[in-house]
Design a protein around this motif. Sequence first.
Motif, PDB file in Angstrom:
ATOM      1  N   ASN A   1      17.595  22.652-140.064  1.00  0.00           N
ATOM      2  CA  ASN A   1      16.157  22.372-140.190  1.00  0.00           C
ATOM      3  C   ASN A   1      15.800  20.936-139.812  1.00  0.00           C
ATOM      4  N   ALA A   2      16.459  20.420-138.789  1.00  0.00           N
ATOM      5  CA  ALA A   2      16.115  19.087-138.290  1.00  0.00           C
ATOM      6  C   ALA A   2      16.000  19.156-136.780  1.00  0.00           C
ATOM      7  N   ALA A   3      15.065  18.399-136.234  1.00  0.00           N
ATOM      8  CA  ALA A   3      14.863  18.396-134.791  1.00  0.00           C
ATOM      9  C   ALA A   3      14.214  17.088-134.374  1.00  0.00           C
ATOM     10  N   SER A   4      14.411  16.750-133.108  1.00  0.00           N
ATOM     11  CA  SER A   4      13.744  15.596-132.518  1.00  0.00           C
ATOM     12  C   SER A   4      12.783  16.086-131.452  1.00  0.00           C
ATOM     13  N   PHE A   5      11.553  15.568-131.488  1.00  0.00           N
ATOM     14  CA  PHE A   5      10.547  15.918-130.485  1.00  0.00           C
ATOM     15  C   PHE A   5      10.338  14.709-129.589  1.00  0.00           C
ATOM     16  N   THR A   6      10.416  14.933-128.290  1.00  0.00           N
ATOM     17  CA  THR A   6      10.151  13.864-127.337  1.00  0.00           C
ATOM     18  C   THR A   6       8.755  14.054-126.770  1.00  0.00           C
ATOM     19  N   ILE A   7       7.892  13.060-126.967  1.00  0.00           N
ATOM     20  CA  ILE A   7       6.518  13.129-126.480  1.00  0.00           C
ATOM     21  C   ILE A   7       6.365  12.084-125.388  1.00  0.00           C
ATOM     22  N   GLU A   8       6.097  12.544-124.176  1.00  0.00           N
ATOM     23  CA  GLU A   8       6.000  11.634-123.037  1.00  0.00           C
ATOM     24  C   GLU A   8       4.659  10.916-123.012  1.00  0.00           C
ATOM     25  N   ARG A   9       4.704   9.668-122.597  1.00  0.00           N
ATOM     26  CA  ARG A   9       3.495   8.878-122.335  1.00  0.00           C
ATOM     27  C   ARG A   9       2.598   8.721-123.553  1.00  0.00           C
ATOM     28  N   GLU A  10       3.216   8.543-124.707  1.00  0.00           N
ATOM     29  CA  GLU A  10       2.450   8.223-125.904  1.00  0.00           C
ATOM     30  C   GLU A  10       3.097   7.034-126.584  1.00  0.00           C
ATOM     31  N   GLU A  11       2.361   6.398-127.478  1.00  0.00           N
ATOM     32  CA  GLU A  11       2.967   5.314-128.233  1.00  0.00           C
ATOM     33  C   GLU A  11       2.462   5.332-129.663  1.00  0.00           C
ATOM     34  N   HIS A  12       2.246   4.154-130.241  1.00  0.00           N
ATOM     35  CA  HIS A  12       2.002   4.101-131.680  1.00  0.00           C
ATOM     36  C   HIS A  12       0.742   4.831-132.109  1.00  0.00           C
TER      37      HIS A  12
ATOM     38  N   ARG B   1      11.327  12.413-135.159  1.00  0.00           N
ATOM     39  CA  ARG B   1      12.389  13.173-135.813  1.00  0.00           C
ATOM     40  C   ARG B   1      11.845  13.771-137.108  1.00  0.00           C
ATOM     41  N   ILE B   2      12.057  15.066-137.292  1.00  0.00           N
ATOM     42  CA  ILE B   2      11.545  15.772-138.464  1.00  0.00           C
ATOM     43  C   ILE B   2      12.674  16.553-139.108  1.00  0.00           C
ATOM     44  N   HIS B   3      12.754  16.449-140.420  1.00  0.00           N
ATOM     45  CA  HIS B   3      13.743  17.202-141.190  1.00  0.00           C
ATOM     46  C   HIS B   3      12.985  17.882-142.332  1.00  0.00           C
ATOM     47  N   THR B   4      13.095  19.203-142.409  1.00  0.00           N
ATOM     48  CA  THR B   4      12.313  19.932-143.407  1.00  0.00           C
ATOM     49  C   THR B   4      13.215  20.694-144.365  1.00  0.00           C
ATOM     50  N   THR B   5      12.582  21.235-145.408  1.00  0.00           N
ATOM     51  CA  THR B   5      13.282  22.139-146.318  1.00  0.00           C
ATOM     52  C   THR B   5      13.470  23.487-145.632  1.00  0.00           C
ATOM     53  N   SER B   6      14.195  24.376-146.302  1.00  0.00           N
ATOM     54  CA  SER B   6      14.421  25.689-145.695  1.00  0.00           C
ATOM     55  C   SER B   6      13.167  26.557-145.726  1.00  0.00           C
ATOM     56  N   GLN B   7      12.161  26.154-146.517  1.00  0.00           N
ATOM     57  CA  GLN B   7      10.912  26.923-146.552  1.00  0.00           C
ATOM     58  C   GLN B   7      10.121  26.784-145.262  1.00  0.00           C
ATOM     59  N   SER B   8      10.446  25.796-144.461  1.00  0.00           N
ATOM     60  CA  SER B   8       9.657  25.507-143.272  1.00  0.00           C
ATOM     61  C   SER B   8      10.616  25.255-142.120  1.00  0.00           C
ATOM     62  N   SER B   9      10.088  24.810-141.010  1.00  0.00           N
ATOM     63  CA  SER B   9      10.922  24.429-139.876  1.00  0.00           C
ATOM     64  C   SER B   9      10.262  23.238-139.205  1.00  0.00           C
ATOM     65  N   PRO B  10      11.028  22.447-138.480  1.00  0.00           N
ATOM     66  CA  PRO B  10      10.408  21.285-137.827  1.00  0.00           C
ATOM     67  C   PRO B  10       9.242  21.666-136.920  1.00  0.00           C
ATOM     68  N   MET B  11       9.376  22.757-136.181  1.00  0.00           N
ATOM     69  CA  MET B  11       8.299  23.180-135.278  1.00  0.00           C
ATOM     70  C   MET B  11       7.050  23.527-136.064  1.00  0.00           C
ATOM     71  N   GLN B  12       7.245  24.216-137.181  1.00  0.00           N
ATOM     72  CA  GLN B  12       6.118  24.622-138.006  1.00  0.00           C
ATOM     73  C   GLN B  12       5.433  23.397-138.612  1.00  0.00           C
ATOM     74  N   ALA B  13       6.229  22.467-139.134  1.00  0.00           N
ATOM     75  CA  ALA B  13       5.661  21.263-139.745  1.00  0.00           C
ATOM     76  C   ALA B  13       4.922  20.426-138.705  1.00  0.00           C
ATOM     77  N   TYR B  14       5.487  20.350-137.508  1.00  0.00           N
ATOM     78  CA  TYR B  14       4.878  19.577-136.429  1.00  0.00           C
ATOM     79  C   TYR B  14       3.496  20.135-136.096  1.00  0.00           C
ATOM     80  N   ASN B  15       3.431  21.456-135.868  1.00  0.00           N
ATOM     81  CA  ASN B  15       2.141  22.063-135.527  1.00  0.00           C
ATOM     82  C   ASN B  15       1.148  21.970-136.669  1.00  0.00           C
TER      83      ASN B  15
END
Lengths: 320, 116
Positions: B29-40, B74-88
């Motif tokens: 339940n951990a993932a890294s998302f790469t977002i191009e051409r964005e910053e702070h 980088r997102i790390h979630t509990t088993s109730q969720s997933s990184p993709m779900q939390a991100y959206n």
Amino acid sequence: MEGGVSYARMPRVKIRELKDDYAKFELRDTDASIANALRRVMIAEVPTVAIDLVEIEVNSSVLNDEFIAHRLGLIPLTSERAMSMRFSRDCDACDGDGQCEFCSVEFHLRVKCMTDQTLDVTSKDLYSSDPTVSPVDFSDPSATDSPDNNRGIIIVKLRRGQELKLRAIARKGIGKDHAKWSPAATVTFMYEPEIHINEDLMETLTLEEKREWVDSSPTRVFEIDPVTQQVMVVDAEAYTYDDEVLKKAEAMGKPGLVEIIARQDSFIFTVESTGAVKASQLVLNAIEILKQKLDAVRLSEDTVEADDQFGELGAHMRGG
Amino acid sequence: MNAPDRYERFVVPEGTKKVSYERDTKIINAASFTIEREEHTIGNILRMQLHRDPNVLFAGYKLPHPLQYKIIVRIHTTSQSSPMQAYNQSINDLDRELDHLKSAFEAEMLKFSRDY
């Protein structure tokens, strides 16, 4: 997941001042990340129109072509239409030329000095092909019929016989590319301070000591009530987080005399526009741009899992 | 002469995805998302919104290098969720908050010009 719980907040806004080029408002019930994102977008990502290409036919003035071209680029142009214009880089109507009506505006300037009086060439001498995009008018509406009131931005001064003739193309851009496209003169926000005076400790001070402590603040935050001799807060927002009054209290042997906290959910915004976009419209445009950026970074069906790290092993690990 | 063009900071090059993600191979339940051409601007509001989700155990972002125009979240979630779900979820919540802010500001503008 749709219809599930939401952790969205409901920010509140209260406008204190609103003019064409200035706005001051309070933003509450949100946090510093949203306030700072708005500030950054207002300064560098809200699009405006500015002159980007200059073809000079005649220039017998004392300034060289490049200098004049640079000064033209810095003139703010009214940009209400900028949000719906196309970037010339993405325009398919002119194949990236950047000179069609959808992504650019044409300007002409033709001035020649025929008198002995020095002639000021100003932004008012620029003629636009589109009346909605024109140099910003800095005239003061309240001062009528004053010769000094017809104020454009001076581009160059011409003596007798000197001439300036040019064609300029203005395009849509954002401040991140060049500051000339930034619609904001400045945008700042401050945390609202919460000030608590320890009345018990304050009572142990003499009137002289109170006066001395009040005067230690470089801005007028506190004052002594002439009737009750009590120290009170007259303008909390004048506080500049310089800690001067705290240091003075410690030097007087009274640490804890006053407690000043920056509230983490209340911000006082000051927006000053160049005139290209109204200050209120600048805020709304910034919110819209921020929403567009969020839409751009959503995960979609075709968002792929990157496997650069593992190469072919990545495909194997995913069971592909 | 060898400075990169300024538009490279915000225009996604052809053939590059705006967002991609990479599952962590060591932590579930951990993932890294790469977002191009964005910053702070986007990174900070995303991170702070993710912190408000109780299912998110860890959320952070970094700009790997000032000349690499991307952020890695980088997102790390509990088993109730997933990184993709939390991100959206965080993006939807931010979108809702900005909608509300826009309405509040427009309503306040009307009110202010009436009182004026």
